[in-house]
Design an enzyme around this catalytic site. Structure first.
Site, short mmCIF file in Angstrom:
data_model
loop_
_atom_site.label_atom_id
_atom_site.label_comp_id
_atom_site.label_asym_id
_atom_site.label_seq_id
_atom_site.Cartn_x
_atom_site.Cartn_y
_atom_site.Cartn_z
N CYS A 107 -19.63 -1.13 4.32
CA CYS A 107 -19.83 -1.96 3.11
C CYS A 107 -19.33 -3.39 3.31
O CYS A 107 -19.84 -4.33 2.69
CB CYS A 107 -19.21 -1.31 1.88
SG CYS A 107 -17.43 -1.10 1.95
N CYS A 112 -24.09 -3.69 -0.09
CA CYS A 112 -23.09 -2.64 0.18
C CYS A 112 -23.54 -1.29 -0.38
O CYS A 112 -23.35 -0.25 0.27
CB CYS A 112 -21.73 -3.04 -0.39
SG CYS A 112 -21.72 -3.38 -2.17
N CYS A 119 -21.81 -7.13 3.98
CA CYS A 119 -21.59 -8.10 2.89
C CYS A 119 -21.85 -9.53 3.39
O CYS A 119 -21.22 -9.97 4.35
CB CYS A 119 -20.17 -7.98 2.36
SG CYS A 119 -19.79 -9.20 1.08
N CYS A 178 -20.93 -11.91 -6.61
CA CYS A 178 -21.81 -10.91 -5.97
C CYS A 178 -23.26 -11.13 -6.39
O CYS A 178 -24.19 -10.78 -5.65
CB CYS A 178 -21.39 -9.50 -6.38
SG CYS A 178 -19.91 -8.90 -5.53
N CYS A 232 -24.33 2.03 2.25
CA CYS A 232 -23.30 3.08 2.36
C CYS A 232 -23.92 4.39 2.88
O CYS A 232 -24.80 4.96 2.23
CB CYS A 232 -22.63 3.31 1.00
SG CYS A 232 -21.39 4.62 1.07
N CYS A 288 -14.05 3.31 7.84
CA CYS A 288 -15.44 2.86 7.81
C CYS A 288 -15.47 1.41 7.32
O CYS A 288 -14.75 1.06 6.38
CB CYS A 288 -16.27 3.74 6.88
SG CYS A 288 -17.99 3.22 6.71
N CYS A 312 -16.39 8.89 0.34
CA CYS A 312 -16.21 7.74 1.22
C CYS A 312 -15.81 8.20 2.63
O CYS A 312 -14.95 9.08 2.79
CB CYS A 312 -15.13 6.83 0.63
SG CYS A 312 -14.74 5.41 1.64
N CYS A 331 -26.91 -9.15 -5.49
CA CYS A 331 -26.83 -8.50 -4.18
C CYS A 331 -26.39 -7.04 -4.30
O CYS A 331 -25.43 -6.73 -5.01
CB CYS A 331 -25.86 -9.27 -3.28
SG CYS A 331 -25.61 -8.51 -1.66
N ASP A 340 0.82 -1.19 0.00
CA ASP A 340 0.00 0.00 0.00
C ASP A 340 0.87 1.27 0.00
O ASP A 340 0.44 2.31 0.48
CB ASP A 340 -0.82 -0.09 1.31
CG ASP A 340 -1.92 0.93 1.42
OD1 ASP A 340 -2.32 1.43 0.38
OD2 ASP A 340 -2.35 1.22 2.54
#
Length: 308
Positions: free
Chosen positions: A242, A192, A246, A186, A196, A239, A212, A189, A132
């Site tokens: 989401c 998420c 799930c 997914c 949000c 946060c 976000c 669905c 990252d």
């Protein structure tokens, strides 16, 4: 007879597991053709907000051979961080990844150990470790390496353990056996998207970073815009909404990395405790935590915004 390429691949994956990684997948280091137009469109819509760094090194972000000379393979790794205990209900909320020691330190050490192992067992292998911290599209590489699929919330998902894990890479100049991507699960669905708090997921697989809550509480250096009043769902750092909603995360398993265990005080603190937090307490609780990134002043700003 097993080729040395297969032997090397097996060796690397076995050592990754021994080091505590959840899983390891490998891709050929090459230009990410599918991601290029997506990234360009996202940047053109200013969905990166004040994250100017996302606009830098566009070519390197999409092509690891421009980032690491002579690279042939991208070794993607997942490290679980799902906590055994969570904060009390009467508390401002921290993203679960921030409960313990900063993941950059934890993973960097494991990646260095893996690279050293490769060099000792296989020979002269050059490469770089990424957590990252450079223009690398972690989730795209992990998906390409078969470790999961990108969900509608733009996080990497797996059927086995959901999405509460860190993604890291070793980019090396060694040719290996490459994994195939997995399929998307997914379906229809939209949990998420519906959940949000700031409607940051503008459409399936597209997140407006500037809306976000993670961006607003960590990346944004100015004051949080008033349009988000009452929409922050008590999140003071990051946060998880989401991910929490799930369905695949019902399969989340507790991490086994002691460094990710939270400071004892952190889990018992109430909203009142957070509102009265001093700089000394902040330094004690978040000594080696990713929360240090927002600094005491940033956390106070977020808490004040939530309580107003």
């Amino acid at each position: 007879m097993i080729s040395s390429k297969s032997n090397y691949t097996k060796l690397i994956k076995t050592e990754a597991k021994r080091l505590g990684f959840l899983s390891c997948g490998i891709s050929k280091a090459a230009f990410l053709e599918e991601e290029a137009p997506r990234l360009e469109a996202w940047l053109n819509k200013n969905m990166n907000g004040e994250m100017q760094y996302m606009e830098n090194h566009f070519d390197k972000r999409l092509d690891p051979t421009k980032l690491v000379e002579g690279s042939k393979s991208v070794v993607s790794l997942l490290l679980n961080y799902y906590p055994v205990e969570q904060q009390t209900k009467d508390s401002y909320k921290l993203s679960k990844y921030a409960y313990g020691t900063d993941y950059h330190f934890v993973i960097k050490d494991k990646l260095k150990a893996l690279l050293s192992f490769i060099q000792e067992e296989i020979g002269e292998v050059e490469g770089r470790a990424f957590v990252d911290s450079a223009p690398v599209l972690d989730k795209a590489w992990a998906a390409k390496s078969g470790l999961g699929w990108i969900g509608k919330h733009s996080n990497l998902l797996t059927q086995r353990v959901g999405s509460f894990y860190f993604i890291a890479e070793l980019i090396i100049d060694l040719e290996l056996d490459y994994d195939l991507p997995t399929t998307n699960h997914c379906g229809s669905c939209t949990a998420c998207i519906d959940a949000c708090p700031t409607q940051a997921i503008t459409e399936p697989f597209v997140v407006d970073g500037s809306k976000c809550i993670s961006y607003l509480t960590i990346e944004l250096k100015e004051n949080i815009p008033s349009e988000f009043k009452g929409k922050m769902d008590d999140w003071m750092f990051g946060c998880d909404v989401c991910q929490d909603v799930c369905p695949w995360n019902r399969f989340s398993k507790t991490h086994n990395e002691p460094l990710f265990n939270s400071h004892p005080e952190l889990l018992s603190m109430t909203k009142k405790d957070w509102e009265e937090i001093t700089e000394d307490t902040f330094k004690k609780i978040f000594k080696k935590s990713p929360v240090k990134r927002t600094k005491y002043s940033g956390l106070k700003r977020n808490i004040n915004f939530l309580k107003e």
